[in-house]
Design a protein around this motif. Sequence first.
Motif, PDB file in Angstrom:
ATOM      1  N   LYS A 198      42.991  42.820  36.290  1.00 21.34           N
ATOM      2  CA  LYS A 198      44.311  42.941  36.910  1.00 21.34           C
ATOM      3  C   LYS A 198      44.319  44.000  38.012  1.00 21.34           C
ATOM      4  CE  LYS A 198      47.262  41.301  33.141  1.00 21.34           C
ATOM      5  NZ  LYS A 198      48.441  41.624  32.287  1.00 21.34           N
ATOM      6  N   ALA A 199      43.607  45.101  37.774  1.00 18.24           N
ATOM      7  CA  ALA A 199      43.595  46.185  38.757  1.00 18.24           C
ATOM      8  C   ALA A 199      42.912  45.754  40.053  1.00 18.24           C
ATOM      9  CB  ALA A 199      42.904  47.416  38.172  1.00 18.24           C
ATOM     10  N   PHE A 200      41.799  45.025  39.948  1.00 12.66           N
ATOM     11  CA  PHE A 200      41.130  44.529  41.153  1.00 12.66           C
ATOM     12  C   PHE A 200      42.007  43.488  41.854  1.00 12.66           C
ATOM     13  CE2 PHE A 200      36.980  46.174  39.551  1.00 12.66           C
ATOM     14  CZ  PHE A 200      36.567  46.796  40.720  1.00 12.66           C
ATOM     15  N   ARG A 201      42.682  42.625  41.076  1.00 16.68           N
ATOM     16  CA  ARG A 201      43.595  41.643  41.673  1.00 16.68           C
ATOM     17  C   ARG A 201      44.706  42.348  42.445  1.00 16.68           C
ATOM     18  NH1 ARG A 201      47.636  38.975  38.947  1.00 16.68           N
ATOM     19  NH2 ARG A 201      48.152  41.097  38.262  1.00 16.68           N
ATOM     20  N   ASP A 202      45.228  43.431  41.865  1.00 19.39           N
ATOM     21  CA  ASP A 202      46.311  44.166  42.516  1.00 19.39           C
ATOM     22  C   ASP A 202      45.869  44.815  43.823  1.00 19.39           C
ATOM     23  OD1 ASP A 202      47.958  43.450  40.446  1.00 19.39           O
ATOM     24  OD2 ASP A 202      47.809  45.375  39.389  1.00 19.39           O
ATOM     25  N   GLN A 203      44.556  44.993  43.987  1.00 21.02           N
ATOM     26  CA  GLN A 203      44.023  45.558  45.228  1.00 21.02           C
ATOM     27  C   GLN A 203      43.670  44.478  46.252  1.00 21.02           C
ATOM     28  OE1 GLN A 203      43.753  48.813  46.158  1.00 21.02           O
ATOM     29  NE2 GLN A 203      44.912  49.266  44.295  1.00 21.02           N
TER      30      GLN A 203
ATOM     31  N   GLU B 168      47.919  34.387  35.531  1.00 19.39           N
ATOM     32  CA  GLU B 168      47.996  35.402  36.577  1.00 19.39           C
ATOM     33  C   GLU B 168      47.521  34.829  37.915  1.00 19.39           C
ATOM     34  OE1 GLU B 168      49.075  38.504  36.471  1.00 19.39           O
ATOM     35  OE2 GLU B 168      49.415  38.739  34.310  1.00 19.39           O
ATOM     36  N   LYS B 169      48.231  35.182  38.969  1.00 17.09           N
ATOM     37  CA  LYS B 169      47.869  34.732  40.305  1.00 17.09           C
ATOM     38  C   LYS B 169      46.577  35.406  40.760  1.00 17.09           C
ATOM     39  CE  LYS B 169      49.803  34.393  44.984  1.00 17.09           C
ATOM     40  NZ  LYS B 169      50.953  34.762  45.851  1.00 17.09           N
ATOM     41  N   ASN B 170      45.705  34.623  41.408  1.00 16.34           N
ATOM     42  CA  ASN B 170      44.439  35.115  41.963  1.00 16.34           C
ATOM     43  C   ASN B 170      43.461  35.624  40.906  1.00 16.34           C
ATOM     44  OD1 ASN B 170      45.098  34.502  44.626  1.00 16.34           O
ATOM     45  ND2 ASN B 170      46.119  36.468  44.936  1.00 16.34           N
ATOM     46  N   ILE B 171      43.634  35.170  39.665  1.00 16.15           N
ATOM     47  CA  ILE B 171      42.652  35.447  38.613  1.00 16.15           C
ATOM     48  C   ILE B 171      42.205  34.117  38.025  1.00 16.15           C
ATOM     49  CG2 ILE B 171      42.213  36.474  36.354  1.00 16.15           C
ATOM     50  CD1 ILE B 171      44.130  38.675  36.994  1.00 16.15           C
ATOM     51  N   GLU B 172      40.912  33.881  38.058  1.00 15.69           N
ATOM     52  CA  GLU B 172      40.338  32.649  37.525  1.00 15.69           C
ATOM     53  C   GLU B 172      39.537  32.985  36.272  1.00 15.69           C
ATOM     54  OE1 GLU B 172      37.387  29.019  39.026  1.00 15.69           O
ATOM     55  OE2 GLU B 172      38.003  30.615  40.400  1.00 15.69           O
ATOM     56  N   VAL B 173      39.925  32.424  35.144  1.00 10.56           N
ATOM     57  CA  VAL B 173      39.265  32.706  33.867  1.00 10.56           C
ATOM     58  C   VAL B 173      38.137  31.709  33.638  1.00 10.56           C
ATOM     59  CG1 VAL B 173      39.560  32.894  31.372  1.00 10.56           C
ATOM     60  CG2 VAL B 173      41.376  33.677  32.903  1.00 10.56           C
TER      61      VAL B 173
ATOM     62  N   SER C 267      45.895  55.701  28.870  1.00 15.51           N
ATOM     63  CA  SER C 267      46.259  54.294  28.998  1.00 15.51           C
ATOM     64  C   SER C 267      45.111  53.508  29.619  1.00 15.51           C
ATOM     65  CB  SER C 267      47.506  54.158  29.878  1.00 15.51           C
ATOM     66  OG  SER C 267      47.635  52.848  30.390  1.00 15.51           O
ATOM     67  N   VAL C 268      44.790  52.359  29.023  1.00 13.72           N
ATOM     68  CA  VAL C 268      43.700  51.543  29.548  1.00 13.72           C
ATOM     69  C   VAL C 268      44.001  51.085  30.974  1.00 13.72           C
ATOM     70  CG1 VAL C 268      44.616  49.391  28.576  1.00 13.72           C
ATOM     71  CG2 VAL C 268      42.173  49.582  29.056  1.00 13.72           C
ATOM     72  N   ASP C 269      45.272  50.833  31.281  1.00 14.02           N
ATOM     73  CA  ASP C 269      45.636  50.410  32.637  1.00 14.02           C
ATOM     74  C   ASP C 269      45.435  51.542  33.639  1.00 14.02           C
ATOM     75  OD1 ASP C 269      46.400  47.763  31.966  1.00 14.02           O
ATOM     76  OD2 ASP C 269      48.315  48.494  31.216  1.00 14.02           O
ATOM     77  N   ALA C 270      45.776  52.772  33.241  1.00 13.00           N
ATOM     78  CA  ALA C 270      45.579  53.923  34.127  1.00 13.00           C
ATOM     79  C   ALA C 270      44.095  54.143  34.388  1.00 13.00           C
ATOM     80  CB  ALA C 270      46.201  55.173  33.513  1.00 13.00           C
TER      81      ALA C 270
ATOM     82  N   ASN D 117      42.116  53.836  38.070  1.00 11.11           N
ATOM     83  CA  ASN D 117      41.305  54.929  38.611  1.00 11.11           C
ATOM     84  C   ASN D 117      39.874  54.483  38.902  1.00 11.11           C
ATOM     85  OD1 ASN D 117      43.291  56.943  38.648  1.00 11.11           O
ATOM     86  ND2 ASN D 117      42.972  57.432  36.495  1.00 11.11           N
ATOM     87  N   ILE D 118      39.313  53.665  38.013  1.00 16.34           N
ATOM     88  CA  ILE D 118      37.955  53.165  38.221  1.00 16.34           C
ATOM     89  C   ILE D 118      37.898  52.277  39.458  1.00 16.34           C
ATOM     90  CG2 ILE D 118      36.170  51.642  37.271  1.00 16.34           C
ATOM     91  CD1 ILE D 118      36.897  52.694  34.496  1.00 16.34           C
ATOM     92  N   VAL D 119      38.884  51.399  39.602  1.00 15.10           N
ATOM     93  CA  VAL D 119      38.940  50.527  40.779  1.00 15.10           C
ATOM     94  C   VAL D 119      39.105  51.359  42.049  1.00 15.10           C
ATOM     95  CG1 VAL D 119      40.326  48.775  41.959  1.00 15.10           C
ATOM     96  CG2 VAL D 119      39.766  48.503  39.538  1.00 15.10           C
ATOM     97  N   LYS D 120      39.972  52.363  42.003  1.00 15.86           N
ATOM     98  CA  LYS D 120      40.186  53.238  43.161  1.00 15.86           C
ATOM     99  C   LYS D 120      38.889  53.928  43.570  1.00 15.86           C
ATOM    100  CE  LYS D 120      42.897  57.269  44.647  1.00 15.86           C
ATOM    101  NZ  LYS D 120      43.928  58.265  44.213  1.00 15.86           N
ATOM    102  N   ASP D 121      38.165  54.467  42.596  1.00 12.60           N
ATOM    103  CA  ASP D 121      36.894  55.137  42.882  1.00 12.60           C
ATOM    104  C   ASP D 121      35.882  54.167  43.490  1.00 12.60           C
ATOM    105  OD1 ASP D 121      37.833  57.527  41.861  1.00 12.60           O
ATOM    106  OD2 ASP D 121      36.983  57.209  39.869  1.00 12.60           O
ATOM    107  N   THR D 122      35.813  52.975  42.915  1.00  8.95           N
ATOM    108  CA  THR D 122      34.838  51.985  43.375  1.00  8.95           C
ATOM    109  C   THR D 122      35.131  51.546  44.804  1.00  8.95           C
ATOM    110  OG1 THR D 122      34.562  51.191  41.100  1.00  8.95           O
ATOM    111  CG2 THR D 122      33.782  49.754  42.860  1.00  8.95           C
ATOM    112  N   LEU D 123      36.395  51.271  45.099  1.00 11.91           N
ATOM    113  CA  LEU D 123      36.765  50.823  46.438  1.00 11.91           C
ATOM    114  C   LEU D 123      36.675  51.942  47.469  1.00 11.91           C
ATOM    115  CD1 LEU D 123      39.815  48.500  45.659  1.00 11.91           C
ATOM    116  CD2 LEU D 123      37.403  47.897  45.937  1.00 11.91           C
TER     117      LEU D 123
END
Length: 244
Positions: free
Chosen positions: A24-29, A49-54, A193-196, A200-206
């Motif tokens: 979800k975090a990568f999708r939100d970016q 979820e939009k833009n997520i393919e399972v 929180s797992v979402d937080a 943060n991980i996505v932010k660091d990676t990007l």
Amino acid sequence: MEKSKGNVLVTGCSAGGLGYALAKAFRDQGFHVLATVRNTSKAADLTREKNIEVLTLDVTSATSIAECLEQEGKAAYDVNVWAPLTVAQAFAPLLIESKGVILNISSIAGAVPLVWQGLYNSSKAAATFLSETLKMELAPLGVRVVTAMVGAIGTTLYNGHEVSLPKTSYYKPIEEYIKRQSRGEMQEPFNESVDATARNIVKDTLAGRRGQIWRGGEAGRASILSWLIPTAIRERILHADKQQ
């Protein structure tokens, strides 16, 4: 419609876990996410979820042996060591061609050993060294490798997990303490929180980070303990209440 920034493959996307939150975090970016899981019913919410393919992907299938999967140690290494290596090898040609990024999820437990979970600790230590080695090997080929050293987070990891000691165990007098740890109760006060953590991980990676990033509850403290504090002192700090 806004154009996707690219594709991100996330493994282990069962509901309630870090992979689920990362998808979800990568999708939100702005990325199109390929969320993989061994049993798609465990990620049912993501299908809406939009833009997520399972997609179905059993990352242990290439190395798992049916009769050994019942053994906790074998399962830990299948998931935490062999699976990331197998996935990296399989997608290496695409990653090299696209100058892509590998984000491996490790744990502070692989850097700061905690009692009663030696198999998990050692599998995460192996995962960390594997990821850090891949970082050096793939850098000349244009692939960036990030190792997330994840601390205490509120996921479903401990759900339904509790140990039971045999009557002859030397640790029988402190069985309740060990059970509390196996249920995740010891780390619960420190959970982030797992979402937080995922954001943060996505932010660091990007942001272009490479190598180790420390995120989640107590991750900062664990980083200091692992790098700056001598082993003997570190063990006294971590396990003072167990040495009474």
